[in-house]
Enzyme design. Structure first.
Site, mmCIF file in Angstrom:
data_model
loop_
_atom_site.group_PDB
_atom_site.id
_atom_site.type_symbol
_atom_site.label_atom_id
_atom_site.label_comp_id
_atom_site.label_asym_id
_atom_site.label_seq_id
_atom_site.Cartn_x
_atom_site.Cartn_y
_atom_site.Cartn_z
ATOM 1 N N ASP A 119 0.852 -1.177 -0.071
ATOM 2 C CA ASP A 119 0.016 -0.079 -0.151
ATOM 3 C C ASP A 119 0.892 1.223 0.001
ATOM 4 O O ASP A 119 2.228 1.111 -0.110
ATOM 5 C CB ASP A 119 -1.071 -0.025 1.172
ATOM 6 C CG ASP A 119 -0.161 -0.099 2.542
ATOM 7 O OD1 ASP A 119 0.812 0.094 2.293
ATOM 8 O OD2 ASP A 119 -0.818 -0.385 3.414
ATOM 9 N N SER A 151 -0.491 -10.128 -1.809
ATOM 10 C CA SER A 151 -1.538 -9.766 -1.092
ATOM 11 C C SER A 151 -1.914 -10.810 -0.037
ATOM 12 O O SER A 151 -2.898 -10.672 0.866
ATOM 13 C CB SER A 151 -2.984 -9.563 -2.163
ATOM 14 O OG SER A 151 -2.631 -8.666 -2.864
ATOM 15 N N SER A 333 -6.293 -12.611 3.476
ATOM 16 C CA SER A 333 -5.464 -12.001 2.625
ATOM 17 C C SER A 333 -5.449 -10.445 3.097
ATOM 18 O O SER A 333 -5.712 -10.235 4.343
ATOM 19 C CB SER A 333 -6.061 -11.759 1.364
ATOM 20 O OG SER A 333 -7.486 -11.152 1.263
ATOM 21 N N TYR A 334 -4.447 -9.618 2.646
ATOM 22 C CA TYR A 334 -4.074 -8.147 3.026
ATOM 23 C C TYR A 334 -5.498 -7.626 3.577
ATOM 24 O O TYR A 334 -6.250 -7.293 2.583
ATOM 25 C CB TYR A 334 -3.438 -7.521 2.106
ATOM 26 C CG TYR A 334 -2.767 -6.366 2.441
ATOM 27 C CD1 TYR A 334 -1.777 -6.350 3.642
ATOM 28 C CD2 TYR A 334 -3.138 -5.060 2.079
ATOM 29 C CE1 TYR A 334 -1.235 -5.051 4.138
ATOM 30 C CE2 TYR A 334 -2.367 -3.831 2.630
ATOM 31 C CZ TYR A 334 -1.414 -3.878 3.649
ATOM 32 O OH TYR A 334 -0.843 -2.788 4.085
ATOM 33 N N PRO A 335 -5.598 -6.989 4.658
ATOM 34 C CA PRO A 335 -6.963 -6.358 5.184
ATOM 35 C C PRO A 335 -6.918 -4.965 4.766
ATOM 36 O O PRO A 335 -8.101 -4.438 5.271
ATOM 37 C CB PRO A 335 -6.612 -6.544 6.610
ATOM 38 C CG PRO A 335 -5.201 -6.477 6.893
ATOM 39 C CD PRO A 335 -4.538 -7.053 5.688
#
Length: 856
Positions: A119, A151, A333-335
């Site tokens: 991110d 991810s 997965s990536y939150p």
């Protein structure tokens, strides 16, 4: 052999990624900072055999701050913070020595692979890592920097990322730099000004900081806006007609009036009279329509936060902490994502198959796999990360209570997205009674679809609708006029606030929980039952004050516009310096106007809060006028002399009381004693010296246990015993008030040493230990509890080295306890008084080494 350094964002991620890429064949060791591990193995990179070193940072390596002199609130005009005050990047956590650690591990490396979170913040940390390591890496490689995009922490995703390495995104990193500088300069300028202005005038604000934030303040504004609507709401009386009809022996059926309601009783009574002209209800129309309740779109961060608050009772900050833990452990997965659309190559079936053994949804999953999964609804692709999904099966025993509840929701949501829609039949019957029209409706389930796995969204059971046709008649049981009142809206829930923040562009999916947590921490709102946010007096007055002076300070419009500009920087469509300067110019003009108009807010403060002179209780005497100063217990706790009109800061989060009516030899102020019940620490302090350090080597906020006065009986020079057994800068200082449970405590960290329990007197002697240079301690034991021969009650020796004291000393740190002698040792004693001499302390015995190892 070439060397490749790989850096992840957290130690647990580094371990997981290294385990996958090395196929479990890596060796691990602790790094020099003690917080990060290094995992090493040999593998193939770019077609060559190389030596891999995988390690991590602990979040941001650097943080933005003003240079030293501009952090002095008393000497710097807050207006200077907009342009004149230079900023610098400092280590985010100096104790971790992260820059040095990275440089040690990167020295001699030929290239680096960056595994930071994918991110904008992760991109920013990429360049923080590069700034630290590039000067020590080998030169000459055509390309030495690679970026891994992933991810989830699964074998497939990690190997795909390793095989498709890219480059870090400098534009996204710059957008974070811009946001950090804007928030620092704007937030600090407003916060410093209004904190000093109002805390110097009012004693019961009950907040240690009157903070302002470009995102935080509009967030508070939403809560106060709802509060104002509740307060200004005036209930109105209205009337509805309730009709009950029946057919044969069936139960009466309650009908809804098609006019809904009227606000005039006489008009309502007229309609009742018209309806009562008939004793029968005629069926005018029977309509049946099949309706669909759509399955949910794929899950993004904002929706997860909303549901966690409204359905699970978990605050946004807590939810994100749990989600991050589940992600680093490989369960989800990536939150952090804004996307609600699965990518074309997403393995929906494979993800679903992982859930075939969980008894909570095994039947639904097997049914979907056998009949075929449904194509998910089309959502929004924000171009960041795939939606939040489960990555492996889990049990409550593995995840704990809150972890399991969040994981269960994420899994059920995913299964629902590939299930069929819920279908039901809605039947509506239209009636006429006299000249008035009424109706009733009911729903019958056709196919539950996704609601079998999300039962809380199922079609509620209703009273059955009688079977009838147009032209049928029902007997009227009763017709009456019912009086009701309109009701005010309720306070905003966290879920509603998150929705408003997303709608108006306040914060990001990553920062929304932080802003909500901030307004709670600042005592601007309180969280009530049902996760409702109720503004406090302070929060209400601040927002009303901003509206009186400059509404744009609290409205979401200006911050939303800034966020759009920051996104343009991230996309490479706007110039970093121009956006930064333009936003600062706007807020600088607003700040000057705010300062000039502060009396408008002060008028509101006067109504809600008490003047500082009228607050608190007399405690200790002022050294200037010798009158009693008042102790103000509300945050921030402080002492105020109404005669001199002076306010003196105190240590926070503890209890304050008068210290034996003793006075400071420098300024004649009465000393007070600060005590922390949780940590068992206490020390005296002079209120004047605490705010105005008397010596050059002292800083603001130091008590007598750090005072370098050469002869004062309360100072470090008189009561210091030895160097702290844990931290490098602290000194263990005798607490003379602690008897009969005597103790010495570090004046820098939380280490507390309990010793000589039930001794009659403990004093620090003038002599020092020949072995470790610590000050000797003279102990006067009670006759019934002495460890000395029967005829002796006094002994002088070194706390660290004297065998007589061996079983009488116990170290305590937070919740840990350990004998300072148990297991053969610990770290140095070091001279306590005369702080300049500590560097020359003699090397202590090895018996202190084990203690250092125990804590470090």
């Amino acid at each position: 052999m070439r060397s490749v350094l790989m850096v992840a964002e957290k130690p647990s991620l580094a371990q997981a990624i290294a385990k996958i890429l090395s196929k479990g064949n890596c060796t691990s060791r602790k790094g020099l900072n003690g917080a990060c591990s290094v995992h090493e193995y040999t593998g193939i990179f770019q077609g060559q055999t190389v030596h891999f070193k995988m390690t991590s940072v602990c979040g941001h390596v650097m943080s933005l701050d003003f240079i030293g002199k501009y952090n002095n609130w008393d000497k710097v005009d807050p207006a200077e913070l907009f342009s004149k005050a230079p900023t610098e990047k400092k280590e985010a956590n100096p104790k971790l020595n992260m820059v040095k650690f990275l440089q040690v591990e990167a020295r001699g490396s030929d290239c680096v692979v960056l595994w930071l979170d994918c991110d904008k913040e992760g991109e920013n940390i990429c360049f923080e890592v590069l700034d630290a390591i590039q000067p020590v890496m080998n030169k000459g490689s055509a390309r030495s920097v690679y970026r891994a995009k992933f991810s989830s922490i699964t074998d497939t995703d990690i190997w795909n990322a390793m095989n498709r390495l890219g480059e870090p995104n400098h534009n996204e990193a710059l957008s974070v730099d811009a946001r950090q500088e804007l928030d620092l300069r704007i937030g600090c300028a407003f916060t410093r000004f209004q904190t000093k202005y109002f805390q110097g005038k009012y004693g019961n604000l009950d907040s240690s900081l009157i903070s302002f934030g470009p995102c935080q303040t509009p967030t508070l504004g939403f809560c106060v806006e709802r509060h104002d609507k509740i307060q200004s709401f005036k209930p109105e009386t209205y009337w509805v007609i309730q009709a009950k009809v029946f057919k044969g022996k069936e139960s009466p059926l309650t009908l809804d009036w098609n006019r809904v309601r009227v606000f005039d009783r006489e008009v309502g009574q007229m309609f009742v009279n018209l309806a009562k002209t008939s004793r029968d209800a005629q069926v005018e129309l029977v309509s049946k329509k099949e309706k669909t309740k759509q399955r949910p779109q794929a899950l993004n961060t904002v929706e997860m936060l909303r549901v966690a608050s409204s359905a699970l009772g978990m605050g946004p900050q807590h939810t994100m902490q749990i989600a991050e833990r589940l992600y680093t452990q490989g369960y989800i997965s990536y939150p952090r994502t804004e996307t609600t659309h699965y990518p074309a190559n997403f393995d929906l079936k494979g993800t679903l198959k992982q859930q075939t053994n969980n008894p909570f949804w095994v039947e639904e999953v097997k049914a979907l796999l056998s009949t075929g999964i449904n194509q998910p609804r089309k959502g929004t692709d924000a171009g960041d990360h795939p939606p939040i999904t489960p990555m492996c099966a889990a049990t409550e025993a593995e995840l704990g209570s809150d972890g399991w509840r969040l994981y269960e929701y994420i899994t059920r949501h995913f299964i629902a997205t590939v299930s069929q829609d819920c279908k039901y039949l809605q039947t509506t019957i239209e009636f006429s009674i006299g000249t008035e029209a009424f109706s009733c409706s009911g729903r019958t389930l056709i196919s539950p679809g996704y609601t079998t796995v999300m039962p809380w969204q199922g079609i509620p059971l209703e009273e059955s609708i009688p079977v009838c046709e147009r032209g049928d008649t029902f007997s009227v049981d009763e017709i009456k006029l019912i009086e009701k009142q309109t009701s005010p809206p309720d306070y905003l829930t966290e879920a509603e606030l998150i929705t408003l923040m997303e709608k108006h562009g306040i914060g990001t999916d990553a920062s929304i929980p932080v802003h909500i947590n901030n307004i709670c921490q600042r005592n601007y709102v309180t969280v009530e039952n049902g996760r409702k946010l109720k503004p406090t007096n302070l929060g209400i007055v601040l927002v009303h004050g901003y509206y009186k002076i400059d509404a744009e300070l609290v409205l979401p419009t200006i911050r939303s516009a800034v966020e759009k500009q920051l996104n343009l920087i991230a996309q490479g469509k706007a110039n970093y310096h121009q956006v930064l300067q333009h936003a600062l110019d706007i807020f600088k003009r607003k700040f000057h106007y705010f300062v000039d108009s502060i009396t408008n807010m002060d008028e509101l403060m006067e109504v809600s809060f008490s003047p500082i002179a009228a607050t608190g209780k007399p405690l200790s005497r002022c050294g200037k006028c010798h009158r009693f100063m008042k102790y103000i217990q509300a945050k921030p706790s402080r002492l105020h002399c109404s005669h001199c009109d002076e306010t003196y800061s105190l240590p926070q989060n503890g209890a304050i009381k008068l210290y034996k009516e003793l006075r400071c030899p420098l300024d004649d102020f009465e000393l007070v004693l600060w005590t922390s019940g949780a940590r068992g620490k206490s020390y005296p302090l002079c209120p004047y010296c605490f705010s105005n350090p008397p010596f050059r080597d002292m800083k603001k906020g130091m008590g007598c246990n750090e005072c370098t006065h050469p002869s004062c009986q309360h100072s470090l020079n008189s009561l210091g015993i030895g160097q702290c057994v844990e931290c490098d800068s602290g000194v263990l200082v005798l607490d003379p008030t602690s008897g009969p449970k005597w103790r010495m405590a570090c004046n820098k960290c939380n280490v507390v040493v309990h010793f000589f329990e039930h001794a009659h007197k403990v004093q620090v002697a003038q002599e020092s230990c020949d072995v470790c240079d610590a000050s000797l301690v003279a102990v006067d034991f009670n006759k019934t509890r002495t460890p000395l021969p029967a005829s002796e009650t006094q002994h002088t020796g070194c706390v660290f080295c004297d065998p007589v004291f061996q079983d009488l000393v116990e170290l305590k740190h937070a919740t840990m306890r350990h004998s300072m002698y148990r297991g053969g040792g610990g770290r140095r004693g070091g001279r306590g008084r005369g702080r300049g001499r500590r560097g020359n302390a003699k090397k202590p015995k090895d018996k202190m080494a084990a203690l250092a190892a125990y804590f470090v």
